[in-house]
Design an enzyme around this catalytic site. Structure first.
Site, short mmCIF file in Angstrom:
data_model
loop_
_atom_site.label_atom_id
_atom_site.label_comp_id
_atom_site.label_asym_id
_atom_site.label_seq_id
_atom_site.Cartn_x
_atom_site.Cartn_y
_atom_site.Cartn_z
N ALA A 85 0.86 -1.19 0.00
CA ALA A 85 0.00 0.00 0.00
C ALA A 85 0.89 1.24 0.00
CB ALA A 85 -0.86 0.03 1.27
N HIS A 126 10.31 -8.38 11.79
CA HIS A 126 11.36 -7.36 11.80
C HIS A 126 12.56 -7.77 10.95
CE1 HIS A 126 10.00 -5.31 15.86
NE2 HIS A 126 9.16 -5.12 14.87
N HIS A 169 11.53 -1.38 18.00
CA HIS A 169 10.75 -1.69 16.80
C HIS A 169 11.37 -0.87 15.68
CE1 HIS A 169 7.10 -3.37 19.02
NE2 HIS A 169 7.90 -2.95 19.98
P1 FDA Z 1 7.91 -1.12 3.61
O1 FDA Z 1 7.40 -2.50 3.64
O2 FDA Z 1 7.27 -0.14 4.50
O3 FDA Z 1 7.81 -0.53 2.15
C1 FDA Z 1 8.07 -1.27 0.99
C2 FDA Z 1 7.08 -0.83 -0.08
O4 FDA Z 1 7.52 -1.31 -1.34
C3 FDA Z 1 5.68 -1.38 0.13
O5 FDA Z 1 4.75 -0.33 0.01
C4 FDA Z 1 5.53 -2.40 -0.99
O6 FDA Z 1 4.20 -2.54 -1.45
C5 FDA Z 1 6.42 -1.83 -2.05
N1 FDA Z 1 6.97 -2.80 -3.00
C6 FDA Z 1 7.54 -3.99 -2.75
N2 FDA Z 1 7.97 -4.56 -3.88
C7 FDA Z 1 7.68 -3.69 -4.87
C8 FDA Z 1 7.91 -3.71 -6.27
N3 FDA Z 1 8.54 -4.71 -6.88
N4 FDA Z 1 7.45 -2.66 -7.01
C9 FDA Z 1 6.81 -1.62 -6.41
N5 FDA Z 1 6.59 -1.56 -5.08
C10 FDA Z 1 7.03 -2.58 -4.32
N6 FDA Z 1 7.58 -1.66 13.48
C11 FDA Z 1 7.38 -0.73 14.44
O7 FDA Z 1 8.17 0.19 14.54
N7 FDA Z 1 6.35 -0.82 15.31
C12 FDA Z 1 5.45 -1.85 15.25
O8 FDA Z 1 4.50 -1.90 16.06
C13 FDA Z 1 5.63 -2.83 14.25
N8 FDA Z 1 4.77 -3.87 14.13
C14 FDA Z 1 4.77 -4.63 13.00
C15 FDA Z 1 3.71 -5.51 12.76
C16 FDA Z 1 3.65 -6.20 11.55
C17 FDA Z 1 2.49 -7.12 11.28
C18 FDA Z 1 4.66 -6.02 10.58
C19 FDA Z 1 4.59 -6.75 9.25
C20 FDA Z 1 5.73 -5.18 10.84
C21 FDA Z 1 5.80 -4.47 12.03
N9 FDA Z 1 6.81 -3.56 12.29
C22 FDA Z 1 6.68 -2.68 13.33
C23 FDA Z 1 7.96 -3.43 11.37
C24 FDA Z 1 7.90 -2.19 10.46
O9 FDA Z 1 6.57 -1.81 10.19
C25 FDA Z 1 8.67 -2.44 9.16
O10 FDA Z 1 9.97 -2.86 9.48
C26 FDA Z 1 8.80 -1.19 8.29
O11 FDA Z 1 7.54 -0.59 8.05
C27 FDA Z 1 9.48 -1.52 6.97
O12 FDA Z 1 9.70 -0.34 6.23
P2 FDA Z 1 10.44 -0.38 4.82
O13 FDA Z 1 10.54 1.02 4.36
O14 FDA Z 1 11.69 -1.17 4.95
O15 FDA Z 1 9.48 -1.23 3.87
#
Ligand code: FDA
Length: 568
Positions: A85, A505, A548
């Site tokens: 998203a 994570h 986190h």
């Molecule tokens: P992130 O996943 O945010 O962004 C990647 C983006 O790239 C996505 O929008 C994806 O759709 C897009 N994408 C991927 N492949 C693509 C492609 N080929 N082409 C175009 N777009 C593409 N952390 C915290 O601080 N507090 C918390 O409470 C929690 N709890 C938690 C719960 C759950 C269920 C999860 C899954 C994770 C957490 N986390 C967390 C971890 C934290 O949310 C997470 O580490 C970060 O949001 C990751 O941020 P990034 O920018 O690395 O990737």
């Protein structure tokens, strides 16, 4: 019509990508495009609802990646959730906002990343933050802060939902944890995390909605004419220029697939990969940057020989227990205990330190072998020694325990913060629509599983300690029939591995480290062997954190944006 082109093309409009998009588009003379596979979730109640954790799981906004069968966890797979998203995983996560232990960030500089230390990063934590100062009533319920660690003017709203004041258990938990030897920590965002705390969340307190990356960094700026979001579009791979720059590969654009077909979006300055720790490595491999042996298997021509792409995957494992509650508790309040190894193991901690120390060389050998020799034992041993020092000498938190009393149920989940297990993520084929093969190697080392058991026992002891013991009835899960007080280590181990989940994570898969230490990106976050490709997301964190992740990712992306701006 001429082909679309932009100064900067960011692949992935998630937590980190939208920070970079925002900061680069502050410059009026540059154009920025963001390619995002998902779409807007501004009005998706599964996302906005501050009480809605997990309601978005399994819906179209969750990638729901499946891991490989986990060799060290009874062969079972795990579902690793990640947001699909605008806003990325910040749209489905638990909203917890906790930073890191100061020493952990300093370690990034110790291993060779000049300029990356706690003191410097603190300015970026503050730059990103729009801290919502707690009310008197919230403070009476456990919220607290030291103003010197917070920023008031940043885009990201951080604070406590008003509903936390409905909770009646703060004082009971505080007293119980004090009896367990753990002090109340009024401010866990200042680099010292050990203790019992009520940390803030990423929440817009006035609107009572989740504060995700899009709400913070995109929607208030959506009218910028130099910032283009291209949603519902997958980035496939980088398209390279025919000529190199002093031997470095030069990105000319990004091949993307929309619902209408495949095209190239051209780039005049840089490509920035922000697709997350499980996808940015795949984008590099599909572009010919990676381990020649792996690329060869999939018929991908080698552009840059960088064998460690996708290695060093570090994640955590989460288990939960729950009790029937006596008091009905309403509102949203989560309480965290972050004990050090000494607080957990007591007088057994010294023996454990020695035993783990004596195994570090064999840990390094095992991980190096599992990487087919791509990772070098000496580099791993250096990392493991630093990790050992942090745990046993510096006494950083060894586990996080989260108490979530709600209604008639009192759930307690936990995850050891610094496991030694490491795995990898790689493409399965040359087809960009195939999801990557993910192998975190959960519980690769016995101590990682042992910690999981010790913490569960510590939680049972805490819950049996007054005054919290008076707020609960019987243990519901796993329950004493399943796991009696005197259950054997084997029985415990079985329970842990049958019921754990990933803690979501994942980090480290494109580590920021010197190239000779197995790094993929430089301290400027540039991919080695390329002129104009950077990575800004959880992939670049070289080591797992005690906090986190999002607070640190926002800070890293803020710093990365300054680095990129300064280079032009
Ligand atoms: P992130 O996943 O945010 O962004 C990647 C983006 O790239 C996505 O929008 C994806 O759709 C897009 N994408 C991927 N492949 C693509 C492609 N080929 N082409 C175009 N777009 C593409 N952390 C915290 O601080 N507090 C918390 O409470 C929690 N709890 C938690 C719960 C759950 C269920 C999860 C899954 C994770 C957490 N986390 C967390 C971890 C934290 O949310 C997470 O580490 C970060 O949001 C990751 O941020 P990034 O920018 O690395 O990737």
């Amino acid at each position: 019509t001429s082909s679309p082109h932009y100064d900067f093309v960011i692949v992935g409009g998630g937590t980190s990508g939208l920070v970079v998009a925002n900061r680069l588009s502050e410059l009026h003379n540059v154009t920025v495009a963001v390619i995002e596979a998902g779409e807007s979730v501004l009005n998706n109640f599964n996302v906005t609802n501050v009480m809605g954790y997990s309601t978005a799981f399994g819906t179209q906004v969750d990638w729901a990646y499946q891991t490989e069968n986990q060799t060290y966890a009874d062969g079972l797979q795990q579902t690793v959730r990640a947001g699909k998203a605008l806003g990325g995983t910040s749209t489905i996560n638990g909203n917890s906002y906790t930073r890191a232990e100061d020493l952990q960030i300093d370690t990034w500089e110790v291993v060779g990343n000049k300029g990356w230390n706690w003191k410097n990063l603190l300015t970026y934590y503050k730059k990103s933050e729009g801290f919502e100062v707690p009310t008197e009533d919230q403070i009476a319920h456990g919220a607290n802060y030291n103003a010197s660690y917070h920023g008031l003017d940043g885009p990201l709203k951080v604070g406590w939902p008003y509903s936390m004041t409905n909770s009646s258990v703060f004082h009971a938990l505080k007293d119980t944890m004090e009896k367990m030897g753990m002090n109340y920590n009024p401010e866990s965002e200042g680099g010292k995390m050990v203790g019992f705390t009520v940390h803030p969340d990423t929440v817009d307190r006035e609107k009572n909605v989740r504060e995700d990356a899009a709400r913070a960094y995109y929607w208030p700026y959506e009218t910028r004419s130099n910032l283009k979001i291209i949603s519902n579009t997958r980035g496939n791979k980088i398209i390279w220029a025919n000529s190199t720059a002093g031997g470095d590969a030069v990105a000319a654009g990004v091949e993307v697939t929309t619902e209408y077909g495949t095209e190239i979006i051209y780039v005049d300055r840089e490509v920035i990969l922000s697709a997350g720790a499980l996808r940015s490595p795949a984008l590099l491999e599909l572009s010919g940057v990676g381990n020649p042996a792996l690329l060869g298997q999939h018929g991908i021509p080698v552009k840059v020989n960088l064998t460690t792409v996708g290695e060093n995957l570090q994640d955590q494992t989460n288990n939960a227990l729950s009790w029937a509650g006596v008091d009905t508790v309403t509102g949203l309040a989560t309480f965290s205990a972050l004990p050090s190894v000494n607080q957990l193991y007591g007088d057994k901690a010294d023996a454990l330190a020695a035993s783990v120390k004596s195994q570090l060389a064999s840990y390094a050998r095992t991980v190096a072998q599992a990487s087919n020799g791509v990772l070098k034992e000496a580099n791993l041993l250096e990392a493991f020694n630093l990790q050992h020092d942090m745990i046993f000498k510096s006494q950083v938190p060894y586990t996080e325990i989260v108490f979530s009393p709600l209604g008639q149920s009192f759930a307690v989940e936990y995850w050891p913060l610094l496991p030694f297990s490491r795995g990898h993520v790689h493409i399965r084929s040359a087809n960009a629509s195939d999801l990557p093969a993910i192998n975190p190697n959960y519980f690769m080392f016995a101590q990682d599983a042992e910690a999981q058991v010790t913490v569960a026992k510590y939680i049972r002891k805490s819950m049996a300690t007054a005054p919290v013991s008076g707020l609960i009835r019987e243990e519901q899960s796993p329950g004493l029939e399943v796991l009696p007080t005197d259950a054997s280590r084997e029985t415990w181990d079985k329970w842990v591995k049958a019921h754990y989940r990933t803690n979501y994570h994942p980090v480290g898969t494109l580590s920021m480290l010197p190239r000779e230490k197995g790094g993929v990106v430089s301290p400027e976050l540039k991919v080695y062997g390329t002129k104009n490709v950077r990575v800004v997301d959880a992939s670049v964190l070289p080591f797992q954190l005690c906090g986190h992740l999002v607070s640190t990712l926002y800070a890293v992306a803020e710093k990365a944006s300054d680095i990129i701006k300064e280079s032009y």
